[in-house]
Design a protein around this motif. Sequence first.
Motif, PDB file in Angstrom:
ATOM      1  N   LEU A 120      36.012  41.427  33.945  1.00  0.00           N
ATOM      2  CA  LEU A 120      36.216  41.207  32.523  1.00  0.00           C
ATOM      3  C   LEU A 120      37.635  40.791  32.150  1.00  0.00           C
ATOM      4  N   SER A 121      38.410  40.303  33.121  1.00  0.00           N
ATOM      5  CA  SER A 121      39.672  39.669  32.749  1.00  0.00           C
ATOM      6  C   SER A 121      39.404  38.236  32.306  1.00  0.00           C
ATOM      7  N   THR A 122      38.380  37.609  32.917  1.00  0.00           N
ATOM      8  CA  THR A 122      37.982  36.255  32.525  1.00  0.00           C
ATOM      9  C   THR A 122      36.519  36.190  32.102  1.00  0.00           C
ATOM     10  N   GLY A 123      35.718  37.214  32.473  1.00  0.00           N
ATOM     11  CA  GLY A 123      34.290  37.183  32.194  1.00  0.00           C
ATOM     12  C   GLY A 123      33.478  36.566  33.307  1.00  0.00           C
ATOM     13  N   ASN A 124      34.114  36.162  34.402  1.00  0.00           N
ATOM     14  CA  ASN A 124      33.402  35.495  35.486  1.00  0.00           C
ATOM     15  C   ASN A 124      32.487  36.453  36.249  1.00  0.00           C
ATOM     16  N   ARG A 125      31.392  35.910  36.742  1.00  0.00           N
ATOM     17  CA  ARG A 125      30.493  36.697  37.577  1.00  0.00           C
ATOM     18  C   ARG A 125      31.089  36.826  38.965  1.00  0.00           C
ATOM     19  N   ILE A 126      31.074  38.053  39.532  1.00  0.00           N
ATOM     20  CA  ILE A 126      31.674  38.270  40.840  1.00  0.00           C
ATOM     21  C   ILE A 126      30.645  38.626  41.901  1.00  0.00           C
ATOM     22  N   GLY A 127      29.377  38.782  41.529  1.00  0.00           N
ATOM     23  CA  GLY A 127      28.395  39.031  42.566  1.00  0.00           C
ATOM     24  C   GLY A 127      27.034  39.432  42.037  1.00  0.00           C
ATOM     25  N   LEU A 128      26.035  39.288  42.900  1.00  0.00           N
ATOM     26  CA  LEU A 128      24.684  39.797  42.693  1.00  0.00           C
ATOM     27  C   LEU A 128      24.362  40.661  43.907  1.00  0.00           C
ATOM     28  N   VAL A 129      24.030  41.928  43.696  1.00  0.00           N
ATOM     29  CA  VAL A 129      23.729  42.816  44.800  1.00  0.00           C
ATOM     30  C   VAL A 129      22.437  43.555  44.511  1.00  0.00           C
ATOM     31  N   LYS A 130      21.935  44.278  45.518  1.00  0.00           N
ATOM     32  CA  LYS A 130      20.626  44.921  45.395  1.00  0.00           C
ATOM     33  C   LYS A 130      20.691  46.400  45.053  1.00  0.00           C
ATOM     34  N   THR A 131      21.790  47.085  45.404  1.00  0.00           N
ATOM     35  CA  THR A 131      21.821  48.535  45.223  1.00  0.00           C
ATOM     36  C   THR A 131      22.964  48.967  44.322  1.00  0.00           C
ATOM     37  N   ASN A 132      22.794  50.152  43.706  1.00  0.00           N
ATOM     38  CA  ASN A 132      23.840  50.713  42.861  1.00  0.00           C
ATOM     39  C   ASN A 132      25.121  50.959  43.654  1.00  0.00           C
ATOM     40  N   LYS A 133      24.976  51.420  44.897  1.00  0.00           N
ATOM     41  CA  LYS A 133      26.138  51.734  45.722  1.00  0.00           C
ATOM     42  C   LYS A 133      26.987  50.493  45.961  1.00  0.00           C
ATOM     43  N   LEU A 134      26.325  49.390  46.323  1.00  0.00           N
ATOM     44  CA  LEU A 134      27.069  48.150  46.565  1.00  0.00           C
ATOM     45  C   LEU A 134      27.687  47.611  45.280  1.00  0.00           C
ATOM     46  N   ALA A 135      26.953  47.701  44.185  1.00  0.00           N
ATOM     47  CA  ALA A 135      27.465  47.207  42.907  1.00  0.00           C
ATOM     48  C   ALA A 135      28.712  47.978  42.490  1.00  0.00           C
ATOM     49  N   ARG A 136      28.635  49.313  42.587  1.00  0.00           N
ATOM     50  CA  ARG A 136      29.780  50.127  42.188  1.00  0.00           C
ATOM     51  C   ARG A 136      30.982  49.904  43.115  1.00  0.00           C
ATOM     52  N   ALA A 137      30.698  49.744  44.420  1.00  0.00           N
ATOM     53  CA  ALA A 137      31.785  49.513  45.370  1.00  0.00           C
ATOM     54  C   ALA A 137      32.496  48.196  45.090  1.00  0.00           C
ATOM     55  N   LEU A 138      31.718  47.160  44.809  1.00  0.00           N
ATOM     56  CA  LEU A 138      32.310  45.858  44.519  1.00  0.00           C
ATOM     57  C   LEU A 138      33.108  45.894  43.223  1.00  0.00           C
ATOM     58  N   ALA A 139      32.558  46.532  42.195  1.00  0.00           N
ATOM     59  CA  ALA A 139      33.264  46.632  40.914  1.00  0.00           C
ATOM     60  C   ALA A 139      34.525  47.476  41.053  1.00  0.00           C
ATOM     61  N   ASP A 140      34.412  48.607  41.766  1.00  0.00           N
ATOM     62  CA  ASP A 140      35.581  49.461  41.973  1.00  0.00           C
ATOM     63  C   ASP A 140      36.684  48.719  42.718  1.00  0.00           C
ATOM     64  N   ARG A 141      36.269  47.958  43.733  1.00  0.00           N
ATOM     65  CA  ARG A 141      37.259  47.212  44.525  1.00  0.00           C
ATOM     66  C   ARG A 141      37.982  46.194  43.649  1.00  0.00           C
ATOM     67  N   PHE A 142      37.237  45.490  42.826  1.00  0.00           N
ATOM     68  CA  PHE A 142      37.878  44.499  41.970  1.00  0.00           C
ATOM     69  C   PHE A 142      38.859  45.168  41.025  1.00  0.00           C
ATOM     70  N   CYS A 143      38.422  46.251  40.385  1.00  0.00           N
ATOM     71  CA  CYS A 143      39.284  46.934  39.425  1.00  0.00           C
ATOM     72  C   CYS A 143      40.502  47.541  40.116  1.00  0.00           C
TER      73      CYS A 143
END
Length: 313
Positions: free
Chosen positions: A131-154
């Motif tokens: 949400l610094s630019t609004g760009n999409r950073i990924g499509l994943v299948k599980t909550n664990k992967l989604a949270r890990a990717l979001a946490d890593r970006f932040c």
Amino acid sequence: MSISRLSALGLLAGLCLASSAHTAEFRSTYSETLSCPVKEEGDDAFLRECTGPGNVRAVLQYVEGLFGVFYLPMGGKTPLQREDMLEISPNARHPYGNKLEWLQRVGDAAPCAAIIRVYTTEGEVLVLNELSTGNRIGLVKTNKLARALADRFCSDAVLPAAAEANITPSVAPPAVPSESWTDDVATAAQKGKARFMQIYTQTGISGAIEEVEQCYRDFDNKPSMAKLTECGAIDLTAADADSSVMAGMPGLKQVYLANGRPASRISEAMKRLNLDPETRSVFHRKLAASLGKSVSSTDEPKKEAESVFDFSK
């Protein structure tokens, strides 16, 4: 890029995150998507707007079996085009889940990422946007992967406390064109064209897109007419190459380079230089002449779309 390809990329990214150490703490808040107000509605189409922390807004757009999400006031497209949307499963009761997650660093007023579940023809996927630019950073299948990717970006977006105390990012002011700026445009255009050919032969169109993105980031840090010309030349030449290679196969064309997006990026970057309309017009003509191709100007005032369901043909 197809949903399956994007999912694979997101999955690979997620698998690389397990060992990443966080430098900040996070918390999640949620919007109830089915309670978000409907802003527009039509035949087999509707648009909802969910407001999150810091007044960030998620616009959930559905039309004729397609769904997309973009965020305001970041640089999202309004509305999304069909090629930027996901195809929804005909068996889905709703296009998306009933919760949208906003991920925030503790102490920040605004979220740094957002996650929403979407029911596509390829199965359930979690769509992540930074949400610094609004760009999409990924499509994943599980909550664990989604949270890990979001946490890593932040986490990566956070400077250590000591650095924050001692470093103030500096952005150079817009550069005023010199008297010989038209000659500079011709030189920089050829430099950009040559740079595209070098990158394209080594890494293909994906590498060229990365080069375009990096070039505009460099321009943002130090705006100049020459740098804008170089970026625009790479951008336009990449679009021309992709269009030629994928002629007859429109479904395989790079969305990033299609539908006038390079011209839009050029015009958006020109605003940083505070150029008057006459100078902008001369710039477009000079760039077109230097590249031997048409460069559409998007600086003219546009008629605002009457509806988010009025897609460009």
